[in-house]
Write a protein that holds these residues in place. Structure first.
Motif, PDB file in Angstrom:
ATOM      1  N   PRO A   5       0.812  -1.234   0.000  1.00 11.30           N
ATOM      2  CA  PRO A   5       0.000   0.000   0.000  1.00 11.30           C
ATOM      3  C   PRO A   5       0.838   1.273   0.000  1.00 11.30           C
ATOM      4  N   GLU A   6       1.976   1.247   0.686  1.00 11.36           N
ATOM      5  CA  GLU A   6       2.827   2.428   0.703  1.00 11.36           C
ATOM      6  C   GLU A   6       3.486   2.628  -0.664  1.00 11.36           C
ATOM      7  N   VAL A   7       3.936   1.535  -1.279  1.00 16.10           N
ATOM      8  CA  VAL A   7       4.553   1.666  -2.602  1.00 16.10           C
ATOM      9  C   VAL A   7       3.520   2.143  -3.628  1.00 16.10           C
ATOM     10  N   GLU A   8       2.320   1.626  -3.514  1.00 14.17           N
ATOM     11  CA  GLU A   8       1.257   2.058  -4.432  1.00 14.17           C
ATOM     12  C   GLU A   8       0.927   3.535  -4.210  1.00 14.17           C
ATOM     13  N   THR A   9       0.953   3.961  -2.969  1.00 15.42           N
ATOM     14  CA  THR A   9       0.716   5.380  -2.661  1.00 15.42           C
ATOM     15  C   THR A   9       1.812   6.255  -3.261  1.00 15.42           C
ATOM     16  N   ARG A  56       5.124  -3.554  -9.330  1.00 17.43           N
ATOM     17  CA  ARG A  56       5.021  -5.015  -9.251  1.00 17.43           C
ATOM     18  C   ARG A  56       5.512  -5.376  -7.863  1.00 17.43           C
ATOM     19  N   ALA A  57       4.633  -6.010  -7.047  1.00 17.06           N
ATOM     20  CA  ALA A  57       4.964  -6.291  -5.651  1.00 17.06           C
ATOM     21  C   ALA A  57       5.379  -4.981  -4.987  1.00 17.06           C
ATOM     22  N   LYS A  58       6.564  -4.914  -4.383  1.00 11.27           N
ATOM     23  CA  LYS A  58       7.002  -3.664  -3.746  1.00 11.27           C
ATOM     24  C   LYS A  58       7.971  -2.902  -4.635  1.00 11.27           C
ATOM     25  N   TYR A  59       8.061  -3.280  -5.898  1.00  8.65           N
ATOM     26  CA  TYR A  59       8.938  -2.576  -6.841  1.00  8.65           C
ATOM     27  C   TYR A  59       8.164  -1.521  -7.621  1.00  8.65           C
ATOM     28  N   LEU A  70      13.345   1.463 -15.330  1.00  6.11           N
ATOM     29  CA  LEU A  70      14.066   1.684 -14.072  1.00  6.11           C
ATOM     30  C   LEU A  70      13.308   0.968 -12.965  1.00  6.11           C
ATOM     31  N   VAL A  71      13.942  -0.060 -12.409  1.00  6.58           N
ATOM     32  CA  VAL A  71      13.332  -0.891 -11.369  1.00  6.58           C
ATOM     33  C   VAL A  71      13.819  -0.395 -10.009  1.00  6.58           C
ATOM     34  N   MET A  72      12.888   0.030  -9.176  1.00  6.18           N
ATOM     35  CA  MET A  72      13.276   0.658  -7.905  1.00  6.18           C
ATOM     36  C   MET A  72      12.594  -0.010  -6.722  1.00  6.18           C
ATOM     37  N   HIS A  73      13.338  -0.155  -5.635  1.00  4.98           N
ATOM     38  CA  HIS A  73      12.776  -0.694  -4.393  1.00  4.98           C
ATOM     39  C   HIS A  73      13.104   0.257  -3.260  1.00  4.98           C
ATOM     40  N   LEU A  74      12.156   0.429  -2.339  1.00  3.32           N
ATOM     41  CA  LEU A  74      12.340   1.392  -1.251  1.00  3.32           C
ATOM     42  C   LEU A  74      13.004   0.788  -0.022  1.00  3.32           C
TER      43      LEU A  74
END
Length: 327
Positions: A5-9, A56-59, A70-74
């Motif tokens: 939910p945070e990544v989508e936000t 995609r998932a948390k990416y 550009l594939v990013m993860h927090l």
DNA sequence: CGGCATACCTGCAAGC
DNA sequence: TGCTTGCAGGTATGCC
């Protein structure tokens, strides 16, 4: 910080500012993320138009006109913020939410003011926005200057986040993404799929749901919350929500429904703000006020069962649950 | 292969 | 007050 939910936000906050804009400047101030940022990172981004921002998932997946993604993860502590021209980048203190936009300055450099970096110099003339690199904070590792004047800043104190550029045509082979399970808010996800993924698993339901190959995007908070909503014990063997053929039981239905509901509720609230998670516009998500069990050790069971929310360590991480009604 | 511990890194709160 | 300790929203890696 961030689960689905945070990544989508974050995605929804960044997309309107980025889609359709070109990346004019890229400044990497610290390459030491989870893996070192590649040497050709800036070159491959500069001049590209952002065609779309997906998840995609948390990416986060930034589609570029070059055909790269550009594939990013927090990671645990990553965040983005946007500085619009005409606004300073000052972030409000948590205790003072009204001041979020209070600290304005001009997006045009005053005469005689020094350019903050070489990247600013090309735009450092009257009538042109400059990218406000003067307001960078500790742990601002990557700074994108966009053609629409906005500056997008990636901040990550713990540096567990990552950024990697992958050709779109090879995204399906990308090791970071390959093997990730179904999107829980996608059409394909249902009790049958969840049951199949859990079938034969000797591990706990908690560990299974944290495994991104089983379901995409869940983390410690939302696994605890979904298990509570479904009244299922985090200790239960994962295989027990499926029958031998992988067919769903009533428990699998309850769990699939609980996962969808908690994620949808959290997205609606703009995610959860525990330490300093914010939307990209600086405002806080609200969902932490709706946690039923997470971080609520010692409180009465919110389901009204006369039990008490307990906490224990499972696979090295805190699990919060109500032992009297989660079976 | 499945399941589990470990490592990566900084910041913060609690306890002494 | 200042130090130490433990804990934090994730996940790749290596070991059994």
């Amino acid at each position: 910080m961030p689960e689905l939910p945070e990544v989508e936000t974050v995605r929804r906050g960044l997309a309107p500012a980025m889609e359709g804009a070109a990346i004019e400047t890229v400044e990497v101030r610290d390459r030491r993320l989870r893996w070192p940022i590649a040497g050709d990172f800036e070159k491959r981004l500069r001049g590209q138009t952002v065609e779309g921002l997906g998840r995609r998932a948390k990416y986060l997946l930034m589609d570029l006109s070059s055909g790269d993604v550009l594939v990013m993860h927090l990671g645990m502590s990553g965040s983005f913020r946007i500085q619009q021209p005409g606004h300073s980048g000052m972030r409000a203190k948590r205790a003072d939410p009204e001041s979020i936009n209070a600290n304005r300055d001009y997006g045009f450099r005053a005469r005689g003011q020094q350019a903050a970096s070489r990247n600013d110099e090309r735009n450092d003339k009257p009538g042109h926005f400059y990218h406000d690199h003067g307001k960078l904070a500790a742990h601002d590792h990557v700074v994108f200057g966009l053609s629409n004047g906005a500056t997008v800043i990636f901040n990550d104190p713990r540096r567990f986040g990552s950024m990697k550029i992958v050709p779109r045509a090879r995204l399906d082979d990308e090791p970071l993404l390959r093997g990730i399970g179904p999107e829980p808010l996608g059409n394909a996800f249902d009790a049958a799929l969840l049951a199949k993924a859990c079938a034969g698993k000797a591990t706990s339901l908690k560990a299974a749901l944290l495994d991104q190959r089983v379901v995409a995007g869940l983390g410690n908070i939302y696994v605890c919350e979904a298990l509570f909503r479904a009244r299922l014990s985090p200790k239960r063997r994962a295989s027990t929500i499926a029958t031998r053929g992988g067919e769903p039981t009533g428990k699998a239905r309850a769990l699939a429904d609980a996962i969808k509901a908690v994620l949808n509720d959290a997205i609606k609230a703009g995610g959860s703000s525990l330490r300093d998670h914010r939307r990209a516009d600086g405002s806080l998500g609200d969902f932490q006020h709706n946690f039923l069990v997470y971080d609520r050790e010692g409180r009465p069971c919110p389901g009204g069962c006369k039990g008490t929310v307990r906490r224990f360590t499972q696979n090295g991480r805190s699990t919060f649950w109500c032992p009297s009604c989660q079976k």
